[in-house]
Design an enzyme around this catalytic site. Sequence first.
Site, PDB file in Angstrom:
ATOM      1  N   SER A 171     102.869  21.153  12.956  1.00  0.00           N
ATOM      2  CA  SER A 171     104.022  20.239  13.041  1.00  0.00           C
ATOM      3  C   SER A 171     105.292  20.963  13.464  1.00  0.00           C
ATOM      4  O   SER A 171     105.698  21.931  12.827  1.00  0.00           O
ATOM      5  CB  SER A 171     104.308  19.597  11.677  1.00  0.00           C
ATOM      6  N   HIS A 219     103.822  16.462  16.720  1.00  0.00           N
ATOM      7  CA  HIS A 219     102.694  17.076  17.430  1.00  0.00           C
ATOM      8  C   HIS A 219     102.679  16.562  18.871  1.00  0.00           C
ATOM      9  O   HIS A 219     103.085  15.444  19.136  1.00  0.00           O
ATOM     10  CB  HIS A 219     101.366  16.698  16.760  1.00  0.00           C
ATOM     11  N   HIS A 261      94.553  15.532  11.084  1.00  0.00           N
ATOM     12  CA  HIS A 261      94.487  15.972   9.689  1.00  0.00           C
ATOM     13  C   HIS A 261      93.494  15.096   8.910  1.00  0.00           C
ATOM     14  O   HIS A 261      93.304  13.924   9.241  1.00  0.00           O
ATOM     15  CB  HIS A 261      95.850  15.837   9.013  1.00  0.00           C
ATOM     16  N   TYR A 292      94.022  13.664   6.237  1.00  0.00           N
ATOM     17  CA  TYR A 292      94.676  12.467   5.675  1.00  0.00           C
ATOM     18  C   TYR A 292      94.824  11.326   6.680  1.00  0.00           C
ATOM     19  O   TYR A 292      95.135  10.206   6.308  1.00  0.00           O
ATOM     20  CB  TYR A 292      96.049  12.818   5.074  1.00  0.00           C
ATOM     21  N   GLU A 293      94.585  11.603   7.970  1.00  0.00           N
ATOM     22  CA  GLU A 293      94.724  10.520   8.952  1.00  0.00           C
ATOM     23  C   GLU A 293      93.513   9.597   8.942  1.00  0.00           C
ATOM     24  O   GLU A 293      93.629   8.418   9.266  1.00  0.00           O
ATOM     25  CB  GLU A 293      94.905  11.107  10.355  1.00  0.00           C
ATOM     26  N   ALA A 334     102.832  24.173   9.270  1.00  0.00           N
ATOM     27  CA  ALA A 334     104.030  24.176   8.438  1.00  0.00           C
ATOM     28  C   ALA A 334     103.553  24.102   6.995  1.00  0.00           C
ATOM     29  O   ALA A 334     102.581  23.401   6.702  1.00  0.00           O
ATOM     30  CB  ALA A 334     104.897  22.973   8.785  1.00  0.00           C
ATOM     31  N   MET A 373      98.663  20.861   4.321  1.00  0.00           N
ATOM     32  CA  MET A 373      97.713  19.750   4.473  1.00  0.00           C
ATOM     33  C   MET A 373      96.756  19.937   5.651  1.00  0.00           C
ATOM     34  O   MET A 373      96.194  18.957   6.151  1.00  0.00           O
ATOM     35  CB  MET A 373      98.489  18.441   4.675  1.00  0.00           C
ATOM     36  N   SER A 374      96.588  21.164   6.113  1.00  0.00           N
ATOM     37  CA  SER A 374      95.752  21.344   7.317  1.00  0.00           C
ATOM     38  C   SER A 374      95.039  22.691   7.264  1.00  0.00           C
ATOM     39  O   SER A 374      94.847  23.268   6.203  1.00  0.00           O
ATOM     40  CB  SER A 374      96.642  21.288   8.570  1.00  0.00           C
ATOM     41  N   ASN A 398     109.778  24.784   3.468  1.00  0.00           N
ATOM     42  CA  ASN A 398     110.411  24.370   2.201  1.00  0.00           C
ATOM     43  C   ASN A 398     109.750  25.109   1.049  1.00  0.00           C
ATOM     44  O   ASN A 398     108.668  25.666   1.204  1.00  0.00           O
ATOM     45  CB  ASN A 398     110.241  22.851   2.000  1.00  0.00           C
ATOM     46  N   HIS A 400     108.904  14.838   5.570  1.00  0.00           N
ATOM     47  CA  HIS A 400     108.357  15.232   6.872  1.00  0.00           C
ATOM     48  C   HIS A 400     109.498  15.510   7.857  1.00  0.00           C
ATOM     49  O   HIS A 400     109.395  16.416   8.695  1.00  0.00           O
ATOM     50  CB  HIS A 400     107.414  14.141   7.402  1.00  0.00           C
TER      51      HIS A 400
HETATM   52  N1  HPA Z   1     103.341  20.658   0.985  1.00  0.00           N
HETATM   53  C1  HPA Z   1     102.345  20.346   1.815  1.00  0.00           C
HETATM   54  N2  HPA Z   1     102.432  20.426   3.133  1.00  0.00           N
HETATM   55  C2  HPA Z   1     103.586  20.872   3.642  1.00  0.00           C
HETATM   56  C3  HPA Z   1     104.670  21.227   2.838  1.00  0.00           C
HETATM   57  C4  HPA Z   1     104.533  21.109   1.431  1.00  0.00           C
HETATM   58  O1  HPA Z   1     105.449  21.415   0.651  1.00  0.00           O
HETATM   59  N3  HPA Z   1     105.671  21.625   3.679  1.00  0.00           N
HETATM   60  C5  HPA Z   1     105.189  21.516   4.944  1.00  0.00           C
HETATM   61  N4  HPA Z   1     103.930  21.060   4.928  1.00  0.00           N
END
Ligand code: HPA
Length: 269
Positions: free
Chosen positions: A28, A58, A80, A82-83, A110, A205-206, A229, A241
């Site tokens: 991302s 993306h 992903h 989750y999609e 990310a 998440m990937s 973050n 996001h």
């Molecule tokens: N958690 C999960 N996926 C992420 C995060 C997070 O804090 N930051 C960027 N992708």
Amino acid sequence: MSKSAELAALIRDRAGDAAPEYGLILGSGLGHLSAHVAGVAIPYDDLPGFPHAGVSGHVPQLVIGQLEGRRVAVFGGRSHYYESGRADAMRLPLETLAALGCGKLILTNAAGSLRADIPPGGLMMLDDHIAFAGTNPLIGERTDARFVPMTDAHDPRMRAALKSAAQAEGIELAEGVYCWFSGPSFETPAEIRAARILGADAVGMSTVPEIILGRFLGLRCAAISVITNMGAGLSDEAISHDHTKAMAPIGASKLEAVLRRFLREAQDR
Ligand code: HPA
């Protein structure tokens, strides 16, 4: 002919026969790198069975060409878990990469950090991972090849070369364990504390399903997270996001420098 062999033939028709040395999957907000590849861009829509990368941030295209003197295949977007609820959503793209004759895969993503010494804007290379999402992209695979060893799944030689590239660029590249959560909701503060106790250094998440698929296909793999973050509850900053997409370019410029130096000088053979 298998689907991946058909796709590989289609890609060779457009981009030429030479096998890419590296496949790169961009996470991302990290799509900028593909703009520097001198070659041919093929939209995923032209590649039947490739994901309709439906996540903002993306760029759903495959770019094949030269970057820093190496032939690369850059995937501008990923699908992903989750999609679709399918952990094997990236299987066809990765099978196609292998069918093109590529042997090495570099993944980027990310991620949220669990460590104060790996702050937002920083980079963390995965030295191992935890598949906390509780599923596996090889569920349903029928051959014995499904029993993939995951020791050294994050290729030690590629990691050493990436580390030297970062050092040569004067860029700090932390190393740690990435914990795969399914998403798409972010983690709760309790889940972040749990991940920390389990030994994770970052969450995302990937990537983990792609590492498993990559090893299944015999690709050597390495992955780098751009920290956008701190994990939930570890800072006052709100997690979103939009924040991920806004923060990704800060780490992305460092990531790009590391990857370019790595490709120029890679001694990972
Ligand atoms: N958690 C999960 N996926 C992420 C995060 C997070 O804090 N930051 C960027 N992708």
